[in-house]
Design a protein around this motif. Structure first.
Motif, PDB file in Angstrom:
ATOM      1  N   VAL A  49      21.722 -24.083   3.951  1.00 24.31           N
ATOM      2  CA  VAL A  49      21.785 -22.750   3.351  1.00 24.31           C
ATOM      3  C   VAL A  49      23.235 -22.293   3.333  1.00 24.31           C
ATOM      4  O   VAL A  49      23.966 -22.478   4.308  1.00 24.31           O
ATOM      5  CB  VAL A  49      20.916 -21.765   4.166  1.00 24.31           C
ATOM      6  N   GLY A  50      23.664 -21.743   2.204  1.00 25.32           N
ATOM      7  CA  GLY A  50      25.029 -21.234   2.114  1.00 25.32           C
ATOM      8  C   GLY A  50      25.570 -21.273   0.710  1.00 25.32           C
ATOM      9  O   GLY A  50      24.844 -21.519  -0.252  1.00 25.32           O
ATOM     10  N   ALA A  51      26.873 -21.038   0.588  1.00 24.78           N
ATOM     11  CA  ALA A  51      27.547 -20.995  -0.711  1.00 24.78           C
ATOM     12  C   ALA A  51      28.258 -22.320  -0.963  1.00 24.78           C
ATOM     13  O   ALA A  51      28.787 -22.945  -0.041  1.00 24.78           O
ATOM     14  CB  ALA A  51      28.539 -19.845  -0.747  1.00 24.78           C
ATOM     15  N   TYR A  52      28.285 -22.731  -2.225  1.00 26.11           N
ATOM     16  CA  TYR A  52      28.898 -23.990  -2.642  1.00 26.11           C
ATOM     17  C   TYR A  52      29.650 -23.769  -3.951  1.00 26.11           C
ATOM     18  O   TYR A  52      29.420 -22.792  -4.654  1.00 26.11           O
ATOM     19  CB  TYR A  52      27.831 -25.067  -2.856  1.00 26.11           C
ATOM     20  N   VAL A  53      30.511 -24.711  -4.287  1.00 23.91           N
ATOM     21  CA  VAL A  53      31.208 -24.716  -5.566  1.00 23.91           C
ATOM     22  C   VAL A  53      30.729 -25.948  -6.329  1.00 23.91           C
ATOM     23  O   VAL A  53      30.685 -27.047  -5.773  1.00 23.91           O
ATOM     24  CB  VAL A  53      32.736 -24.767  -5.375  1.00 23.91           C
ATOM     25  N   MET A  54      30.343 -25.765  -7.581  1.00 25.38           N
ATOM     26  CA  MET A  54      29.872 -26.874  -8.401  1.00 25.38           C
ATOM     27  C   MET A  54      30.818 -27.065  -9.580  1.00 25.38           C
ATOM     28  O   MET A  54      31.137 -26.108 -10.282  1.00 25.38           O
ATOM     29  CB  MET A  54      28.459 -26.600  -8.920  1.00 25.38           C
ATOM     30  N   LYS A  55      31.252 -28.306  -9.767  1.00 26.20           N
ATOM     31  CA  LYS A  55      32.084 -28.650 -10.918  1.00 26.20           C
ATOM     32  C   LYS A  55      31.234 -29.494 -11.862  1.00 26.20           C
ATOM     33  O   LYS A  55      30.644 -30.481 -11.453  1.00 26.20           O
ATOM     34  CB  LYS A  55      33.324 -29.436 -10.484  1.00 26.20           C
ATOM     35  N   VAL A  56      31.168 -29.051 -13.121  1.00 25.19           N
ATOM     36  CA  VAL A  56      30.346 -29.733 -14.120  1.00 25.19           C
ATOM     37  C   VAL A  56      31.239 -30.157 -15.280  1.00 25.19           C
ATOM     38  O   VAL A  56      31.996 -29.347 -15.815  1.00 25.19           O
ATOM     39  CB  VAL A  56      29.210 -28.812 -14.634  1.00 25.19           C
ATOM     40  N   MET A  57      31.134 -31.425 -15.654  1.00 20.58           N
ATOM     41  CA  MET A  57      31.898 -31.963 -16.783  1.00 20.58           C
ATOM     42  C   MET A  57      30.969 -32.020 -17.993  1.00 20.58           C
ATOM     43  O   MET A  57      29.924 -32.690 -17.957  1.00 20.58           O
ATOM     44  CB  MET A  57      32.417 -33.356 -16.453  1.00 20.58           C
ATOM     45  N   VAL A  58      31.312 -31.269 -19.063  1.00 20.40           N
ATOM     46  CA  VAL A  58      30.520 -31.243 -20.290  1.00 20.40           C
ATOM     47  C   VAL A  58      31.445 -31.571 -21.460  1.00 20.40           C
ATOM     48  O   VAL A  58      32.395 -30.830 -21.720  1.00 20.40           O
ATOM     49  CB  VAL A  58      29.858 -29.856 -20.510  1.00 20.40           C
ATOM     50  N   ASP A  59      31.167 -32.666 -22.129  1.00 14.97           N
ATOM     51  CA  ASP A  59      31.985 -33.113 -23.268  1.00 14.97           C
ATOM     52  C   ASP A  59      33.484 -33.114 -22.950  1.00 14.97           C
ATOM     53  O   ASP A  59      34.308 -32.663 -23.737  1.00 14.97           O
ATOM     54  CB  ASP A  59      31.731 -32.240 -24.508  1.00 14.97           C
ATOM     55  N   GLY A  60      33.840 -33.589 -21.747  1.00 16.37           N
ATOM     56  CA  GLY A  60      35.238 -33.671 -21.358  1.00 16.37           C
ATOM     57  C   GLY A  60      35.846 -32.376 -20.861  1.00 16.37           C
ATOM     58  O   GLY A  60      37.008 -32.333 -20.502  1.00 16.37           O
ATOM     59  N   GLU A  61      35.080 -31.300 -20.837  1.00 14.22           N
ATOM     60  CA  GLU A  61      35.556 -30.000 -20.369  1.00 14.22           C
ATOM     61  C   GLU A  61      34.974 -29.729 -18.983  1.00 14.22           C
ATOM     62  O   GLU A  61      33.782 -29.934 -18.752  1.00 14.22           O
ATOM     63  CB  GLU A  61      35.107 -28.884 -21.317  1.00 14.22           C
ATOM     64  N   LEU A  62      35.802 -29.246 -18.074  1.00 17.24           N
ATOM     65  CA  LEU A  62      35.372 -28.974 -16.706  1.00 17.24           C
ATOM     66  C   LEU A  62      35.032 -27.500 -16.531  1.00 17.24           C
ATOM     67  O   LEU A  62      35.812 -26.627 -16.896  1.00 17.24           O
ATOM     68  CB  LEU A  62      36.494 -29.351 -15.729  1.00 17.24           C
ATOM     69  N   GLY A  63      33.844 -27.247 -15.979  1.00 15.59           N
ATOM     70  CA  GLY A  63      33.434 -25.885 -15.639  1.00 15.59           C
ATOM     71  C   GLY A  63      33.214 -25.799 -14.144  1.00 15.59           C
ATOM     72  O   GLY A  63      32.705 -26.738 -13.532  1.00 15.59           O
ATOM     73  N   VAL A  64      33.611 -24.689 -13.535  1.00 19.10           N
ATOM     74  CA  VAL A  64      33.474 -24.490 -12.098  1.00 19.10           C
ATOM     75  C   VAL A  64      32.575 -23.279 -11.864  1.00 19.10           C
ATOM     76  O   VAL A  64      32.801 -22.218 -12.439  1.00 19.10           O
ATOM     77  CB  VAL A  64      34.844 -24.289 -11.428  1.00 19.10           C
TER      78      VAL A  64
END
Length: 70
Positions: A49-64
């Protein structure tokens, strides 16, 4: 979605989701998956349980994104 998540985190994008990586607050990688789809699911049931950071790569673009496990 949902955020906060209990067991499964659903990802949806207009483009192709290539990968998703979740890090704890200390910056340590705790979960990483590769995809090749517009929709994906991450099993977060074994995360603490807690807070996390997720990095997602979509079509070469990084979202955090900040996610919360409850």
């Amino acid at each position: 979605y949902p955020n906060p998540a209990e067991n499964v985190l659903n990802l949806s994008a207009a483009g192709n989701i290539e990968s998703a990586t979740i890090y704890n607050i200390l910056g340590q990688e705790v979960l990483s998956r590769n995809f090749n789809n517009n929709n994906a699911q991450l099993d977060v049931s074994n995360l603490s349980v807690g807070a996390y950071v997720m990095k997602v790569m979509v079509d070469g673009e990084l979202g955090v994104y900040k996610i919360v496990k409850k």
